[in-house]
Structures are given as C-alpha cells and as structure tokens.
Write a protein that holds these residues in place. Structure first.
Motif, PDB file in Angstrom:
ATOM      1  N   TYR A 183      62.538 -95.481  -1.522  1.00 42.01           N
ATOM      2  CA  TYR A 183      61.269 -95.296  -2.608  1.00 42.01           C
ATOM      3  C   TYR A 183      60.084 -95.561  -1.545  1.00 42.01           C
ATOM      4  N   VAL A 184      60.049 -96.588  -0.732  1.00 39.87           N
ATOM      5  CA  VAL A 184      58.806 -96.761   0.250  1.00 39.87           C
ATOM      6  C   VAL A 184      58.502 -95.625   0.932  1.00 39.87           C
ATOM      7  N   GLU A 185      59.607 -95.303   1.725  1.00 42.45           N
ATOM      8  CA  GLU A 185      59.605 -93.894   2.250  1.00 42.45           C
ATOM      9  C   GLU A 185      58.947 -92.619   1.695  1.00 42.45           C
ATOM     10  N   ASN A 186      59.359 -92.471   0.424  1.00 41.34           N
ATOM     11  CA  ASN A 186      58.716 -91.387  -0.504  1.00 41.34           C
ATOM     12  C   ASN A 186      57.298 -91.579  -0.665  1.00 41.34           C
ATOM     13  N   ILE A 187      56.853 -92.709  -0.974  1.00 40.38           N
ATOM     14  CA  ILE A 187      55.412 -93.279  -1.143  1.00 40.38           C
ATOM     15  C   ILE A 187      54.662 -93.159   0.175  1.00 40.38           C
ATOM     16  N   ALA A 188      55.149 -93.554   1.132  1.00 40.32           N
ATOM     17  CA  ALA A 188      54.477 -93.388   2.358  1.00 40.32           C
ATOM     18  C   ALA A 188      53.817 -92.302   2.770  1.00 40.32           C
ATOM     19  N   SER A 189      54.619 -90.955   2.365  1.00 41.12           N
ATOM     20  CA  SER A 189      54.035 -89.614   2.985  1.00 41.12           C
ATOM     21  C   SER A 189      53.107 -89.151   1.999  1.00 41.12           C
ATOM     22  N   ARG A 190      52.594 -89.923   1.025  1.00 38.18           N
ATOM     23  CA  ARG A 190      51.591 -89.192  -0.066  1.00 38.18           C
ATOM     24  C   ARG A 190      50.149 -89.550   0.772  1.00 38.18           C
ATOM     25  N   PRO A 191      49.265 -88.400   0.751  1.00 45.37           N
ATOM     26  CA  PRO A 191      48.198 -88.158   1.508  1.00 45.37           C
ATOM     27  C   PRO A 191      47.170 -89.337   1.143  1.00 45.37           C
ATOM     28  N   ALA A 192      47.161 -89.671  -0.375  1.00 46.67           N
ATOM     29  CA  ALA A 192      46.501 -90.676  -0.975  1.00 46.67           C
ATOM     30  C   ALA A 192      46.596 -91.952   0.085  1.00 46.67           C
ATOM     31  N   LYS A 193      47.780 -92.225   0.183  1.00 46.17           N
ATOM     32  CA  LYS A 193      48.076 -93.654   0.733  1.00 46.17           C
ATOM     33  C   LYS A 193      47.709 -93.473   2.324  1.00 46.17           C
ATOM     34  N   GLN A 194      47.991 -92.378   2.994  1.00 47.30           N
ATOM     35  CA  GLN A 194      47.587 -92.243   4.479  1.00 47.30           C
ATOM     36  C   GLN A 194      46.319 -92.406   4.525  1.00 47.30           C
ATOM     37  N   LYS A 195      45.443 -91.998   3.560  1.00 43.20           N
ATOM     38  CA  LYS A 195      43.881 -91.953   3.732  1.00 43.20           C
ATOM     39  C   LYS A 195      43.440 -93.374   3.436  1.00 43.20           C
ATOM     40  N   ALA A 196      44.020 -94.226   2.587  1.00 42.45           N
ATOM     41  CA  ALA A 196      43.679 -95.681   2.530  1.00 42.45           C
ATOM     42  C   ALA A 196      44.045 -96.280   3.647  1.00 42.45           C
ATOM     43  N   LEU A 197      45.212 -96.204   4.395  1.00 38.12           N
ATOM     44  CA  LEU A 197      45.612 -96.971   5.452  1.00 38.12           C
ATOM     45  C   LEU A 197      44.563 -96.687   6.510  1.00 38.12           C
ATOM     46  N   ARG A 198      44.056 -95.469   6.653  1.00 35.56           N
ATOM     47  CA  ARG A 198      43.390 -95.019   7.759  1.00 35.56           C
ATOM     48  C   ARG A 198      41.831 -95.569   7.467  1.00 35.56           C
ATOM     49  N   THR A 199      41.304 -95.503   6.455  1.00 35.10           N
ATOM     50  CA  THR A 199      39.928 -96.042   5.881  1.00 35.10           C
ATOM     51  C   THR A 199      39.915 -97.471   6.196  1.00 35.10           C
ATOM     52  N   GLU A 200      41.370 -98.166   5.590  1.00 36.64           N
ATOM     53  CA  GLU A 200      41.019 -99.347   6.079  1.00 36.64           C
ATOM     54  C   GLU A 200      41.299 -99.895   7.388  1.00 36.64           C
ATOM     55  N   GLY A 201      41.493 -98.986   8.508  1.00 39.35           N
ATOM     56  CA  GLY A 201      41.583 -99.311   9.626  1.00 39.35           C
ATOM     57  C   GLY A 201      43.083 -99.979  10.150  1.00 39.35           C
TER      58      GLY A 201
END
Ligand SMILES: N[C@@H](CCC(=O)N[C@@H](CS)C(=O)NCC(=O)O)C(=O)O
Length: 204
Positions: A183-201
């Motif tokens: 489940y975690v691996e599925n969500i980890a690949s969503r672009p919205a999550k990647q963008k949030a992680l990048r923006t939060e540094g």
C-alpha cells in the motif's frame, strides 16, 4: 488559501491533497519548537495548540485538525473521488478511517518523535503498541486493491501514507505487514506525493 506546515509532519497529508486537487495555495513553514512561522509570526496566535497543520482560508479564518482540513479541501474543490459525498455511508466510512488514523495510528507513532530517550522497557512497550496498531490498520486494507476504499485514492490514503512513511525515520520495518508495505509503495509513486516531498525539502 495557505497551509501552515512542518516538513515531513502530518501536515504533508493536506499538502499532498492540495497537489492532487491542483488548486492554488501558499505554504508557510512553521518551527513548532520555537513557536514561529518562517515569516516571523507568532504561531500560537494562529493555532493556540501550537501544532500543524493549520489551513488559513481566503477570508483569513483558520481550520485546524487533519481530519477536518482534509475533508474541507475536497468539499470546496468538488473532487468527489478523493472523498465520497456528505451524507452517504461511504463518507461515514471515510470519517471512520480518518478517526482511526488520527486517534490510533498517528498517536502510536507520536512517542517516537517526543525527543526523549526511552528506557528498554518503554521502547519495547512503544514498539509493541505500534505493531499492534499497524496490524489493525492492515485490517482496513482490502485484498488486491491499491487503496483503503478499493480503486479510488482518498484523503485518508494521503494521511495514512504520511504516517506510515514515518517508519523510515524510526527504523521500523513494514515487512511483517505485506498489505501495508504494498500500500505504501503504491502511494509513494503518485506524482502529488513526490511533489510534496520535494517542496518540503525531503527529497531532491
Ligand atoms: N490532533 C492534531 C495533531 C497534529 C499533530 O500531532 N501535529 C504534530 C506534527 S505531526 C505537531 O505539529 N507537533 C508539534 C511539534 O512537532 O513540535 C491533528 O490531527 O491535526
């Protein structure tokens, strides 16, 4: 609207949902220990309880608490796939999940971020409570479906992902819970999550 956040904290759930919705928003980082925002505002004047997240609406009113903020974001945007319509049993099911996440799963991780060292006995007790609660979370997950409610990603999935992802920071492996790990691996690949992680540094 503006989201007051702390990098990697539970406020990232609202950040992911804002990215999923594609609405315009501002971010303001909070140093909760110092009680100050990045523009130097006294954070207690924004949320007297001192924690994130806070969502400031365009009329400057503020909403606190993850479960309320996440539902409001979807209701205002009219993105029903992220939360079923109010008044339906499916919406109640989502609220059940959000309540479990905030009062059970989130709180089972909280002792690990208290900043204090555990005695061996405390560590064992905290790990045991956390393991039991992750096991309960696994019971929420349907077999052979990517998200808590089946095929559709919801605000509860955004919140659950952020909490479960803390396992990486406290060195707890999700290996014993096969459904949770997938489940975690599925969500980890969503672009919205990647963008949030990048923006939060948190990732480059
Ligand atoms: N009941 C609140 C809890 C929020 C919460 O625990 N926030 C944490 C981060 S995940 C926080 O800001 N803690 C203060 C700190 O980290 O200094 C909610 O569900 O929104």
């Amino acid at each position: 609207m503006k989201l007051f956040y702390k990098p990697g904290a539970c406020s990232m759930a609202a950040h992911i949902v804002l990215n999923e919705i594609g609405t315009e928003f501002e971010l303001e980082k909070v140093d909760t220990a110092a009680g100050l925002t990045e523009t130097g505002a006294d954070y207690k004047s924004i949320n007297p309880r001192g924690y994130v997240p806070v969502l400031e609406l365009d009329d400057k009113s503020v909403i606190t608490e993850n479960a309320a903020i996440l539902q409001l974001l979807v209701d205002q945007a009219g993105h029903s796939e992220l939360a079923p319509a109010n008044g339906t049993i499916e919406r109640t099911r989502l609220q059940e999940q959000l309540s479990f996440l905030s009062s059970e799963l989130h709180k089972a991780y909280s002792p690990f971020f208290s900043g204090r060292d555990f005695t061996a006995e405390e560590k064992e007790s905290n790990i045991s409570k956390l393991s039991k609660t992750i096991g309960h979370f696994e019971d929420f997950l349907p077999a052979d479906q990517p998200y808590m409610n089946g095929a559709n990603f919801s605000v509860a999935d955004a919140y659950a992902f952020v909490i479960l992802n803390w396992s990486n920071f406290i060195d707890v492996s999700l290996e014993p819970w096969a459904k949770v790990k997938a489940y975690v691996e599925n969500i980890a690949s969503r672009p919205a999550k990647q963008k949030a992680l990048r923006t939060e540094g948190l990732i480059s």
